[in-house]
Motif scaffolding. Structure first.
Motif, PDB file in Angstrom:
ATOM      1  N   ALA A  97     -37.823 -10.582 -14.119  1.00  0.00           N
ATOM      2  CA  ALA A  97     -37.138 -10.258 -15.363  1.00  0.00           C
ATOM      3  C   ALA A  97     -35.694  -9.819 -15.139  1.00  0.00           C
ATOM      4  O   ALA A  97     -34.981  -9.530 -16.103  1.00  0.00           O
ATOM      5  CB  ALA A  97     -37.899  -9.157 -16.105  1.00  0.00           C
ATOM      6  N   ILE A 132     -33.662 -16.107  -6.694  1.00  0.00           N
ATOM      7  CA  ILE A 132     -34.856 -15.368  -6.259  1.00  0.00           C
ATOM      8  C   ILE A 132     -36.115 -16.013  -6.843  1.00  0.00           C
ATOM      9  O   ILE A 132     -37.111 -16.215  -6.133  1.00  0.00           O
ATOM     10  CB  ILE A 132     -34.725 -13.886  -6.668  1.00  0.00           C
ATOM     11  N   PHE A 149     -37.844 -15.648 -16.574  1.00  0.00           N
ATOM     12  CA  PHE A 149     -37.258 -15.441 -17.891  1.00  0.00           C
ATOM     13  C   PHE A 149     -36.141 -16.452 -18.094  1.00  0.00           C
ATOM     14  O   PHE A 149     -35.578 -16.968 -17.129  1.00  0.00           O
ATOM     15  CB  PHE A 149     -36.694 -14.013 -18.022  1.00  0.00           C
ATOM     16  N   GLU A 152     -30.975 -17.188 -23.206  1.00  0.00           N
ATOM     17  CA  GLU A 152     -30.038 -18.251 -23.560  1.00  0.00           C
ATOM     18  C   GLU A 152     -29.286 -17.875 -24.831  1.00  0.00           C
ATOM     19  O   GLU A 152     -29.787 -17.106 -25.657  1.00  0.00           O
ATOM     20  CB  GLU A 152     -30.780 -19.569 -23.810  1.00  0.00           C
ATOM     21  N   LYS A 163     -35.590 -25.050 -16.997  1.00  0.00           N
ATOM     22  CA  LYS A 163     -35.679 -24.006 -15.960  1.00  0.00           C
ATOM     23  C   LYS A 163     -37.065 -23.952 -15.342  1.00  0.00           C
ATOM     24  O   LYS A 163     -37.214 -23.765 -14.131  1.00  0.00           O
ATOM     25  CB  LYS A 163     -35.345 -22.641 -16.561  1.00  0.00           C
TER      26      LYS A 163
HETATM   27  N1  CTP Z   1     -32.986 -15.747 -11.395  1.00  0.00           N
HETATM   28  C1  CTP Z   1     -33.175 -15.357 -10.092  1.00  0.00           C
HETATM   29  N2  CTP Z   1     -32.145 -15.427  -9.198  1.00  0.00           N
HETATM   30  C2  CTP Z   1     -30.940 -15.891  -9.586  1.00  0.00           C
HETATM   31  C3  CTP Z   1     -30.721 -16.285 -10.936  1.00  0.00           C
HETATM   32  C4  CTP Z   1     -31.771 -16.200 -11.811  1.00  0.00           C
HETATM   33  O1  CTP Z   1     -34.287 -14.956  -9.733  1.00  0.00           O
HETATM   34  N3  CTP Z   1     -29.957 -15.948  -8.698  1.00  0.00           N
HETATM   35  C5  CTP Z   1     -34.128 -15.690 -12.315  1.00  0.00           C
HETATM   36  C6  CTP Z   1     -34.017 -14.678 -13.429  1.00  0.00           C
HETATM   37  O2  CTP Z   1     -34.555 -13.444 -13.031  1.00  0.00           O
HETATM   38  C7  CTP Z   1     -34.846 -15.341 -14.524  1.00  0.00           C
HETATM   39  C8  CTP Z   1     -34.636 -16.820 -14.275  1.00  0.00           C
HETATM   40  O3  CTP Z   1     -34.229 -16.955 -12.927  1.00  0.00           O
HETATM   41  O4  CTP Z   1     -36.217 -15.073 -14.358  1.00  0.00           O
HETATM   42  C9  CTP Z   1     -33.645 -17.492 -15.153  1.00  0.00           C
HETATM   43  O5  CTP Z   1     -32.407 -16.854 -15.049  1.00  0.00           O
HETATM   44  P1  CTP Z   1     -31.177 -17.486 -15.805  1.00  0.00           P
HETATM   45  O6  CTP Z   1     -29.967 -16.690 -15.524  1.00  0.00           O
HETATM   46  O7  CTP Z   1     -31.582 -17.693 -17.235  1.00  0.00           O
HETATM   47  O8  CTP Z   1     -31.116 -18.938 -15.114  1.00  0.00           O
HETATM   48  P2  CTP Z   1     -30.084 -19.609 -14.138  1.00  0.00           P
HETATM   49  O9  CTP Z   1     -30.888 -20.533 -13.271  1.00  0.00           O
HETATM   50  O10 CTP Z   1     -29.252 -18.616 -13.427  1.00  0.00           O
HETATM   51  O11 CTP Z   1     -29.211 -20.515 -15.096  1.00  0.00           O
HETATM   52  P3  CTP Z   1     -27.976 -20.145 -16.056  1.00  0.00           P
HETATM   53  O12 CTP Z   1     -27.598 -18.703 -15.870  1.00  0.00           O
HETATM   54  O13 CTP Z   1     -26.896 -21.092 -15.650  1.00  0.00           O
HETATM   55  O14 CTP Z   1     -28.500 -20.401 -17.459  1.00  0.00           O
END
Ligand code: CTP
Ligand code: CA
Length: 227
Positions: A97, A132, A149, A152, A163
């Motif tokens: 999260a 991660i 999560f 958006e 995703k």
């Molecule tokens: N997440 C993660 N590690 C990252 C980026 C995101 O573990 N470096 C995880 C977040 O905790 C969440 C999910 O991936 O559960 C989606 O994160 P989000 O930011 O919506 O997706 P991104 O892949 O980073 O895409 P964007 O920000 O470009 O929409």
């Protein structure tokens, strides 16, 4: 007892939850961060503990109190968060999260960057952080249930479905965080549970209620084929 409930639908299950933002240092006094209160992730960790799970909560910098009955591992950066999550494996389930900062500064300054009057500020060179959720979803010690999560501001459900596929997790909890919704930083949430089975729209409810309902679904999945 002091180590938490030994009973409940998730008794004997190990859970990892990430929550909060990450802070990526620019220099000793500045950082890049995402907006995140940690409320939803912390509520999920608390609900998992109440359901009997042994919970490791890997938390970025937040101001809210740590939930009762969970082991908190405080971290600052995405790389620290990944290391803490990997150290907590194996686990039966993981809920990611956290609002992880997508980028960090390539070379953190050892000294405070000073203004140079009359000249342009130096551009920041950014590099991408490790993902991660994707790493855990493809890990040799992958938990049997991995939940991510998707926050958006547009194309919520198509972005969430993309995703789910890209990251290799089992479920995505998708929510609309457009400024007009008032979700960011608040106590309420309106989410959609996206999985290979389709999309469930949940009504708006408190973040605690979202956590309780998600944990109910998690417990259901372990009492079925995975249990
Ligand atoms: N997440 C993660 N590690 C990252 C980026 C995101 O573990 N470096 C995880 C977040 O905790 C969440 C999910 O991936 O559960 C989606 O994160 P989000 O930011 O919506 O997706 P991104 O892949 O980073 O895409 P964007 O920000 O470009 O929409
Ligand atoms: Ca992101």
């Amino acid at each position: 007892g002091p180590s938490g409930p030994l009973t409940g639908p998730l008794a004997g299950r190990r859970a990892i939850v990430t929550s909060g933002p990450t802070h990526e240092p620019i220099d000793p006094v500045r950082y890049i961060a995402n907006r995140s209160s940690g409320k939803q992730g912390h509520a999920i960790a608390a609900a998992l503990a109440r359901a009997g799970a042994e919970v490791t909560l890997v938390s970025g910098p937040v101001t809210i109190a740590p939930p009762a009955g969970v082991t908190v591992v405080p971290v600052e950066t995405a790389r620290e968060m990944l290391a803490a999550v990997e150290a907590a494996l194996p686990a039966d389930l993981a809920v990611m999260a956290a609002a992880v900062a997508d980028w960090r500064v390539a070379a953190e300054g050892a000294e405070k960057i000073k203004k140079a009057p009359g000249s342009e500020p130096a551009p920041l060179h950014l590099v991408e952080n490790p993902d991660i959720l994707a790493t855990v979803s493809r890990h040799p010690k992958r938990p049997s249930l991995v939940v991510g999560f998707a926050a958006e501001t547009q194309n919520l459900l198509s972005n969430a479905a993309a995703k789910l596929a890209r990251k290799g997790c089992d479920w995505i909890v998708a929510n609309d965080v457009s400024p007009g919704t008032g979700i960011m930083g608040g106590d309420r949430n309106r989410v959609h549970l996206v999985s290979a089975a389709g999309v469930e729209d949940w009504p708006e409810m408190s973040k605690d209620e979202v956590a309780a309902r998600l944990v109910q679904r998690i417990a259901g999945s372990f009492s079925g084929s995975l249990g």
